[in-house]
Motif scaffolding. Sequence first.
Motif, mmCIF file in Angstrom:
data_model
loop_
_atom_site.group_PDB
_atom_site.id
_atom_site.type_symbol
_atom_site.label_atom_id
_atom_site.label_comp_id
_atom_site.label_asym_id
_atom_site.label_seq_id
_atom_site.Cartn_x
_atom_site.Cartn_y
_atom_site.Cartn_z
ATOM 1 N N GLY A 123 0.845 -1.176 0.000
ATOM 2 C CA GLY A 123 0.000 0.000 0.000
ATOM 3 C C GLY A 123 0.878 1.222 0.000
ATOM 4 N N ALA A 130 -1.048 -5.424 5.338
ATOM 5 C CA ALA A 130 -2.406 -5.361 4.823
ATOM 6 C C ALA A 130 -2.752 -6.417 3.779
ATOM 7 N N CYS C 61 -5.725 3.063 -1.695
ATOM 8 C CA CYS C 61 -5.198 2.683 -0.387
ATOM 9 C C CYS C 61 -4.873 3.905 0.461
ATOM 10 N N ASN C 62 -4.941 5.097 -0.129
ATOM 11 C CA ASN C 62 -4.704 6.322 0.623
ATOM 12 C C ASN C 62 -6.062 6.863 1.082
ATOM 13 N N PRO C 63 -6.418 6.633 2.342
ATOM 14 C CA PRO C 63 -7.782 6.963 2.783
ATOM 15 C C PRO C 63 -8.084 8.456 2.722
ATOM 16 N N VAL C 90 -5.222 -4.297 -0.307
ATOM 17 C CA VAL C 90 -5.067 -3.117 0.545
ATOM 18 C C VAL C 90 -6.215 -2.148 0.285
ATOM 19 N N GLN C 93 -9.554 -3.295 1.753
ATOM 20 C CA GLN C 93 -9.613 -3.114 3.202
ATOM 21 C C GLN C 93 -9.755 -1.648 3.584
ATOM 22 N N THR C 94 -9.138 -0.765 2.774
ATOM 23 C CA THR C 94 -9.278 0.664 3.036
ATOM 24 C C THR C 94 -10.745 1.074 2.907
#
Lengths: 653, 292, 206
Positions: A123, A130, C61-63, C90, C93-94
Amino acid sequence: MENYTKYALKDSDALTQLLREQDQIFVIACNKCFKEYTSDKNTELEKFLELANSLEKTITGVIRPDFLCNKTKAEGKLNQLIPQDSRCVFVLGCGLGIQTVADCVNLPVYAATDSLNYTGHHGMALTKKACDACAQCYLTATGGICPIVDCSKSLLNGQCGGAKNGKCEVSPDKDCAWEKIQQRLSAQGRLNEFLNLNVQLRDYSKVNYKVISEYVKAIRESRLDGYYGGVHPSEHKEFSEHQPLVRFADPQIAVIPMSQHLGAPASPTVQVGDYVTVGQKIGEPTAFISAPVHASISGTVIAIEDRPHASRGQCLAVVIESDGKNTLHESVQPHGDLNDLTAEQIVAIVRDAGIVGMGGAGFPTAVKLTPKTPVDTILLNGCECEPYLTADHKLLLAYGDEVIFGLQAILKATGAQKGVIVIEDNKPDAVELLQQKTAQYENIEVCVAKTKYPQGAEKMLIKRVTGRQVPSGGLPADVGVVVSNVATAKAISDAIQLGMPLIERIVSVTGEHIANPGNFIAKIGTSVQSLVDACGGITGSDVTVKAGGPMMGFVQSTLDTPIMKGSNGIIAVDSDATQEVACIQCGRCVDVCPMELKPLHFAKFADEGNWAGMKQQSVMDCIECRCCEYICSSKIPLIKKIKAGKAAVREMK
Amino acid sequence: MRITELFDKGQFVVTAEVGPPKGIDASHLVDEAKTYLSGITAVNVTDNQSSVMRMGSLPACVALKNAGLTPILQLTCRDRNRIALQSELLGAAMLGIDNILCLTGDHTKMGDHPQAKPVFDLDSVSLLHTVCQLEKGVDLGGNALLGEAPKFAKGAVVSPCSESVDAQLAKMERKVMAGAEYFQTQAVYEPEKFIEFMEKAKQFGKPVQLGIVIPKSAGMAKFMNNNVAGIHIPQEMIDELAADKEKAKAGITGVEIAARIIKECKPYCQGVHIMALGWESKVPEILKLAGI
Amino acid sequence: MLITEMKQKDALLPHFSGKVFFLVCHGCKEVHFPEAEVEAFKAELMAADKLTGYLTTDYICNPENLTLRLAKHAQAIDDADVIAVFSCGVGVQTVAGMYPAKKVVACCDTYALPGFQGVTPLEYDCKQCGQCYLNLTGGICPITACSKSLINGQCGGAKNGMCEVDPNMECGWERIQRRLAQIGRLDALKCSVQLRNYATDDLVNQ
């Protein structure tokens, strides 16, 4: 964001043992990646040198490369950098860097470090475990909580008996993944879905190394295909590539900027109230690198004043109100047979016709046609590597003969032996047509280039087609090449065959937010607003309008700008809302920069005002293609910083 | 009885290999072994050979032992981690199985459960090392064993006719270092290569049993040439098998070839290991022809 | 480095009860993602009036950035019964973390590629075992260059110098042997028996 580091120094006993029988040591310490780029300190290196020193070892040299594992850049250079008297190499890096060095240098290579076990950390900044890339994603069944990485046993079928107070038996700091999954699913009312699921079995053969190794091979080849790096943005040509080329109505008011080219702006040769006709010169060049400007319609000059300009904010423009007659100026006369024209005459015609590079940069073509060194090859750029745009594509289909004529004129003017029309493989119809049309010419060929941005950039195009490398700070002519856009060639044809200066061009009006995208032949000075309106206007909200393509185009705050010589497109696309965060040295910019620069340093140095550092990192070589900014995972506006750096470096001189 | 005792006495040690069934009835295995293999020193029992799931090696060893034979427990690292391997070894010792052959094992993708997790926590070298640790009364974790320590005759394998013979020799050296006491080889069809290999392997001072796979047909020979590591069958031998199909089918040609190879190599090795692959009935005949 | 492959449509469709919001990640841009398949699937579901909206973007993946980018899609996401995410694990899941009350469907499977930095997979791989063996192997990694990750030498499975698992892959230990001979370091093979430590992630997890 956590500060992630990839390797750790082996313990001093192990290092002492490794060093015991070695001397004359060359040290390579990788600058690390996925680490917030704040400092240049490398404590592992300091410790290692201290130890080597205490053991009275001779260090023959130390280098600190970025991204040691980037073999394309590492190989070749490494052996040159290692002094003759070195007898071994110690590497401080992750396993990838050490393997790269071991493969590239002829000396025994020792690993002074261990890669840290960050398995599953993927990520943005690898700060969190993750994804284990198991190739069989279970996240749907588990409410988006990963049973492979979050459960110590990677259990797939539910909780084991080891959880205590919701914590894992393996590490009491860690929540039991299945406890979290249970809660998530029950909150979503999806427990039954899980309970009714078949027994889950992992398939360890699913990670198909054959597919992977073939992919790796293919992608490695494609990244180096033609030239280093580059990117493949979504093409989005579909909006306009099948729309016909339509002649757009002449404007009632034409706003003709005096600066549509690189170099000094033209100076107006008419006054308010003057009557002008089509093809009449209304602005003359004021320097060697400059170009004249002509009236695109006939009518009266109603103003000479600053008007909005697509790339310069405001610019002096001659505003003409049409008389609707389109009367031709008397100077618009065919120049006869190309065979009867001398090289000097051709250059003069091109200069007087105000022809400039129509791919966007706008460099005066006549200057290009008189290179200081002999050239043997002319490349016509028909790549149109910018996404969305289809203007050059349409031009090739409609004006293939004119493009070839223009190329012949350039060949004659420069004395080059060979002309190559380069077209990307995403335009098969244009390739086929031009191949047919050029078949009869011995000195002209069509080169089909695999689509990759920024193929159309001069230096990339030259590298791709001829394999030649334009030196840093040099020009294409330094390697015997002149590059011109296909639209420019067509303009040269018009200037010779019709005697018509550059007063119109093809423009794509496209993007997901244009109601009915299209391709138009528009007069210079036509308002962008009128073109957009003719396409049904802009749909939706939160739209970004750019003059040019999405990569190098200029964001427009108003549609009240005119079409100019270099206006290849108007696009209306989705706006993107992002926020700049700190560079994490992910290395993506280094991987895509076609000039083989290291843009991450530009971001840091610009923020620090370290202009000497930027100069040292060859900022002046940047072609501003925006690949780095496009790929940047931290959304850093790199081009802005690079432009600031270039301006500062120019002032240093 | 540990077969190392026989090597020590200078005896030419003959072993053969059997594979446990994919099922729970081992009577056929025991019957065949009793009928054809009771004359030889010991019988290897394979461990999910070629990554194809079968009855475990240990229970099949016990069945053979109960029938009066001397079994050799083959142990691979493919399916068990260091905990399972050590507990298997302790169990074997309790059951009186004291001959073992330590192997890494074929990859899971080679067998009938390609989706399985390949373990390879240990490999053949570290497995031999582990066995030595157990023999010292300590497990791999450094914990003391209770009571008497086990004692095994520790075998390992090597491919003398591999194209990578240097790498094989290096590995053999490491196996010796880790505690291997005797070696069985991959099938040999080229005596001159084997003899050359033995010249180099002599330095390790460990007994080596020549590996024999009975060639059943020209087709099988070609298949092995194309697919089986460390095996190369010369063209003359394939021609010999193809010349008289009936003779080959009856096993006569294969037996002749096997006996010939044994005769030629016997002066250079300390035993022979026959992998009959279902032709256990031919073993006595081969040995007779080879003069053993 | 991660790449993704779209799961079979038949495996996904049963999860799409009600309305769906499509969230498609370009991945790390130059890193492969199934662009064409996802586009075709999107068109199909749009035609069937299953979609409340969609967003194709990068680095989901960068919230922080994803939050900014999803702001204008709030209504569409609210209206959706399911968020279909096309990204690596990833990314999924984010998104699942941002919308804990929504059913989030992982539409891709994720594969690992050799290399960490940049977007180009490397020739070499590093499994981050945490106990670098390269000093014993002449700089060729036995963990990644050997299908069985053997650390004490070649197994018997190499045929013509190629691996038993993949006949197109050269046996790692064959390469190591050659390299050590080349650089005169065959003595490295005389080291003590090597045992792997599978607990090296402790250091990182602390």
